[in-house]
Scaffold this motif. Structure first.
Motif, PDB file in Angstrom:
ATOM      1  N   GLN A 188      -6.287  10.074  -0.322  1.00  0.00           N
ATOM      2  CA  GLN A 188      -7.501   9.675  -1.028  1.00  0.00           C
ATOM      3  C   GLN A 188      -8.673   9.494  -0.072  1.00  0.00           C
ATOM      4  N   LYS A 189      -8.403   8.911   1.096  1.00  0.00           N
ATOM      5  CA  LYS A 189      -9.465   8.770   2.098  1.00  0.00           C
ATOM      6  C   LYS A 189      -9.994  10.139   2.522  1.00  0.00           C
ATOM      7  N   GLN A 228      -2.846   6.812   0.031  1.00  0.00           N
ATOM      8  CA  GLN A 228      -4.129   6.294   0.499  1.00  0.00           C
ATOM      9  C   GLN A 228      -4.774   7.241   1.510  1.00  0.00           C
ATOM     10  N   TRP A 275      -9.456   4.220  -3.505  1.00  0.00           N
ATOM     11  CA  TRP A 275      -8.079   3.891  -3.122  1.00  0.00           C
ATOM     12  C   TRP A 275      -7.255   3.321  -4.273  1.00  0.00           C
ATOM     13  N   SER A 318      -3.504   3.845  -4.855  1.00  0.00           N
ATOM     14  CA  SER A 318      -2.647   3.562  -3.699  1.00  0.00           C
ATOM     15  C   SER A 318      -2.534   2.067  -3.433  1.00  0.00           C
ATOM     16  N   LYS A 319      -3.319   1.273  -4.164  1.00  0.00           N
ATOM     17  CA  LYS A 319      -3.321  -0.178  -3.972  1.00  0.00           C
ATOM     18  C   LYS A 319      -2.888  -0.950  -5.221  1.00  0.00           C
ATOM     19  N   THR A 321       0.834  -1.205   0.000  1.00  0.00           N
ATOM     20  CA  THR A 321       0.000   0.000   0.000  1.00  0.00           C
ATOM     21  C   THR A 321       0.867   1.253   0.000  1.00  0.00           C
ATOM     22  N   ARG A 330       0.819   4.289   1.509  1.00  0.00           N
ATOM     23  CA  ARG A 330       0.034   4.773   2.646  1.00  0.00           C
ATOM     24  C   ARG A 330      -0.242   6.269   2.596  1.00  0.00           C
TER      25      ARG A 330
END
Length: 207
Positions: free
Chosen positions: A100-101, A97, A107, A110-111, A92, A94
């Motif tokens: 993005q959250k 992510q 996500w 980021s994944k 990930t 991080r």
């Protein structure tokens, strides 16, 4: 194999360490098979660190491989569908992510990137029937960073397969990453990780 389905927030302590709310049901996301790296015969894999983020994190987890697919499987059908297990890494980005959250965005980036899903050799469930009672570990530079048991999942592997199949069809060969326990953290170039689960043991080297 059609896809890799990942189950997020399936260990309560991991959700807590990220500061996330604990959902009623685990989060689902998909990775394409093009980014999968697979270790064979306990080899060491050389993995690439992407240049788009400064915070690449490891997430070790039990991985399922399906012998059978289906749509809207009940628990008995889901149990019969699971053919083999392994231990893998859901990598990930991080920092990305978290951004993005915060912005309410998916996500995906980021994944999903090169070497963002890793899996080891497989053990048939028939040969490893008590896999939920067996400790799995991830060590980085000889220091244990993550360790847990499958029995500590919020949603069991069988429940995960059944739950996933309520939303879209699964096919034989699909992989299910069942979620990571607490202890996730960053990796940098030159670090070596070792994954262990039952008789499965292999290493990865980031460059």
């Amino acid at each position: 194999m059609d896809k890799i389905v990942c189950v997020g927030k399936n260990y309560m302590e991991h959700a807590k360490e990220l500061g996330d709310a604990i959902p009623e049901k685990p989060v689902l996301f998909i990775k394409p098979k093009s980014i999968l790296r697979a270790a064979i015969d306990h080899e060491e894999l050389s993995l690439v660190i992407p240049q788009v983020s400064s915070s690449l994190h490891f997430e070790a987890e039990i991985v399922l491989r399906l012998d059978k697919g289906g749509f809207q499987l009940d628990l008995k059908e889901a149990e019969k569908a699971i053919g083999a297990v392994s231990i893998g890494l859901d990598m990930t980005l991080r920092e990305l992510q978290a951004k993005q959250k915060k912005e309410g965005h998916p996500w995906t980036t980021s994944k999903v990137f090169v070497d963002s899903a890793v899996v080891g050799p497989w053990l048939r469930v028939s040969e490893f029937p008590n896999y939920l009672e067996e400790k799995f570990t991830f060590s980085l530079d000889d220091k244990v960073k993550q360790e847990s048991f499958g029995k500590n999942m919020t949603m069991s592997p069988v429940e995960c397969v059944s739950y996933i199949s309520k939303f879209f069809p699964l096919v034989a060969g699909d992989l299910i990453f069942t979620g990571t326990p607490a202890g996730v953290g960053p990796v940098t170039s030159g670090q070596r990780g070792v994954l262990s689960f039952g008789s499965i043991r292999y290493s990865v080297l980031w460059s």
